[in-house]
Design a protein around this motif. Sequence first.
Motif, PDB file in Angstrom:
ATOM      1  N   UNK A 176      54.748  25.324  15.264  1.00  0.00           N
ATOM      2  CA  UNK A 176      55.718  25.425  16.355  1.00  0.00           C
ATOM      3  C   UNK A 176      55.007  25.255  17.697  1.00  0.00           C
ATOM      4  N   UNK A 177      55.507  24.369  18.523  1.00  0.00           N
ATOM      5  CA  UNK A 177      54.998  24.202  19.887  1.00  0.00           C
ATOM      6  C   UNK A 177      55.831  25.099  20.805  1.00  0.00           C
ATOM      7  N   UNK A 178      55.263  26.219  21.207  1.00  0.00           N
ATOM      8  CA  UNK A 178      56.046  27.213  21.948  1.00  0.00           C
ATOM      9  C   UNK A 178      56.441  26.727  23.341  1.00  0.00           C
ATOM     10  N   UNK A 179      55.828  25.659  23.811  1.00  0.00           N
ATOM     11  CA  UNK A 179      56.166  25.143  25.138  1.00  0.00           C
ATOM     12  C   UNK A 179      57.369  24.201  25.128  1.00  0.00           C
ATOM     13  N   UNK A 180      57.807  23.825  23.939  1.00  0.00           N
ATOM     14  CA  UNK A 180      58.976  22.944  23.853  1.00  0.00           C
ATOM     15  C   UNK A 180      59.998  23.443  22.833  1.00  0.00           C
ATOM     16  N   UNK A 181      59.700  24.559  22.200  1.00  0.00           N
ATOM     17  CA  UNK A 181      60.560  25.083  21.141  1.00  0.00           C
ATOM     18  C   UNK A 181      61.703  25.914  21.717  1.00  0.00           C
ATOM     19  N   UNK A 182      62.582  26.370  20.828  1.00  0.00           N
ATOM     20  CA  UNK A 182      63.593  27.367  21.170  1.00  0.00           C
ATOM     21  C   UNK A 182      62.958  28.738  20.934  1.00  0.00           C
ATOM     22  N   UNK A 183      62.845  29.532  21.996  1.00  0.00           N
ATOM     23  CA  UNK A 183      62.128  30.800  21.922  1.00  0.00           C
ATOM     24  C   UNK A 183      63.069  31.955  22.249  1.00  0.00           C
ATOM     25  N   UNK A 191      59.005  35.806  21.556  1.00  0.00           N
ATOM     26  CA  UNK A 191      57.930  36.327  22.393  1.00  0.00           C
ATOM     27  C   UNK A 191      58.270  37.780  22.733  1.00  0.00           C
ATOM     28  N   UNK A 192      57.341  38.694  22.409  1.00  0.00           N
ATOM     29  CA  UNK A 192      57.548  40.121  22.685  1.00  0.00           C
ATOM     30  C   UNK A 192      56.194  40.804  22.723  1.00  0.00           C
ATOM     31  N   UNK A 221      49.340  43.084  25.516  1.00  0.00           N
ATOM     32  CA  UNK A 221      49.488  41.648  25.286  1.00  0.00           C
ATOM     33  C   UNK A 221      50.834  41.326  24.655  1.00  0.00           C
ATOM     34  N   UNK A 222      51.399  40.207  25.043  1.00  0.00           N
ATOM     35  CA  UNK A 222      52.562  39.655  24.354  1.00  0.00           C
ATOM     36  C   UNK A 222      52.072  38.574  23.410  1.00  0.00           C
ATOM     37  N   UNK A 223      52.836  38.332  22.348  1.00  0.00           N
ATOM     38  CA  UNK A 223      52.485  37.269  21.409  1.00  0.00           C
ATOM     39  C   UNK A 223      53.742  36.532  20.981  1.00  0.00           C
ATOM     40  N   UNK A 224      53.529  35.288  20.595  1.00  0.00           N
ATOM     41  CA  UNK A 224      54.589  34.497  19.960  1.00  0.00           C
ATOM     42  C   UNK A 224      54.500  34.684  18.446  1.00  0.00           C
ATOM     43  N   UNK A 225      55.654  34.831  17.813  1.00  0.00           N
ATOM     44  CA  UNK A 225      55.722  34.936  16.356  1.00  0.00           C
ATOM     45  C   UNK A 225      56.728  33.914  15.851  1.00  0.00           C
ATOM     46  N   UNK A 226      56.369  33.242  14.754  1.00  0.00           N
ATOM     47  CA  UNK A 226      57.237  32.223  14.168  1.00  0.00           C
ATOM     48  C   UNK A 226      57.082  32.247  12.652  1.00  0.00           C
ATOM     49  N   UNK A 281      51.653  35.150  13.756  1.00  0.00           N
ATOM     50  CA  UNK A 281      51.392  35.110  15.189  1.00  0.00           C
ATOM     51  C   UNK A 281      50.825  33.743  15.549  1.00  0.00           C
ATOM     52  N   UNK A 282      51.342  33.178  16.635  1.00  0.00           N
ATOM     53  CA  UNK A 282      50.909  31.861  17.088  1.00  0.00           C
ATOM     54  C   UNK A 282      49.998  31.987  18.301  1.00  0.00           C
ATOM     55  N   UNK A 283      48.858  31.343  18.270  1.00  0.00           N
ATOM     56  CA  UNK A 283      48.012  31.218  19.451  1.00  0.00           C
ATOM     57  C   UNK A 283      47.432  32.526  19.942  1.00  0.00           C
ATOM     58  N   UNK A 284      47.045  32.498  21.211  1.00  0.00           N
ATOM     59  CA  UNK A 284      46.366  33.632  21.832  1.00  0.00           C
ATOM     60  C   UNK A 284      47.363  34.609  22.434  1.00  0.00           C
ATOM     61  N   UNK A 285      46.850  35.783  22.774  1.00  0.00           N
ATOM     62  CA  UNK A 285      47.666  36.774  23.471  1.00  0.00           C
ATOM     63  C   UNK A 285      48.101  36.230  24.832  1.00  0.00           C
TER      64      UNK A 285
END
Length: 241
Positions: free
Chosen positions: A120-127, A168-169, A110-115, A187-191
């Motif tokens: 943080x809205x990962x769909x509109x943020x700088x990732x 995201x990694x 699984x990959x995950x978002x970390x902030x 960690x943000x949200x689901x895998x």
Amino acid sequence: MKKLILGTAALALSAGMALAQDVVRMGTEGAYPPYNFINDNGDVDGFERELGDELCARAKLTCEWVTNEWDSIIPNLVSGNYDTIIAGMSITDERDEVIDFTQNYFPPDPSVYVAMSDDVDVNSAVVAAQTGTIQASHVAETGAMLVEFPTPDETIAAVRNGEADAVLADKGFLEPIVNESGGELMILGDDVMLGGGIGMGIRESDAELKATFDAAIQSMKDDGSLNELIAKWFGGMNGGF
């Protein structure tokens, strides 16, 4: 995944003894713990070092380790700088057009978002993502602004210094960093499930070498030693095979 017949695996392993090359050069990045990293003695270490050494032993191959930056790791395999890539590389159709892959030695991770903030809205943020990864491709397909970096450590630094809102990694890479951050990172949200697992990259012309490592990987799956190695380095973060 369907398993090969043990006799077939043994036959392919025996064939590996007749490989023309005297030394198989194992190419890795050395910068993606716990998959691969450089230890305090300056040696390649990690899950893939231990795995690669065991695969070479089973195939009766003499192997040596070579490090290479991620963004040129496939071109330098193709040009002959080393004979395999064993560097946390996910199997994708795009990469498979350029090189061959063994069967996977690690299930889809699984990959995950970390902030640094949970709003943080990962769909509109700088990732941030490492250049040339499946995570970078995924971010580019969303509404987020992608910023790419040559090394995974630089993606974490970008979040900490405010250059990026999130990274995201692979979860196996990010989760220990989050756990050691003392609450600074989260960690943000689901895998996010990407790719078809991790395999060894082999030149398309090296079919015999691919078959040899396929058989060695299968033998480790069959006797349970691959799952034991995954558990040693990743604990309960991945269920294994």
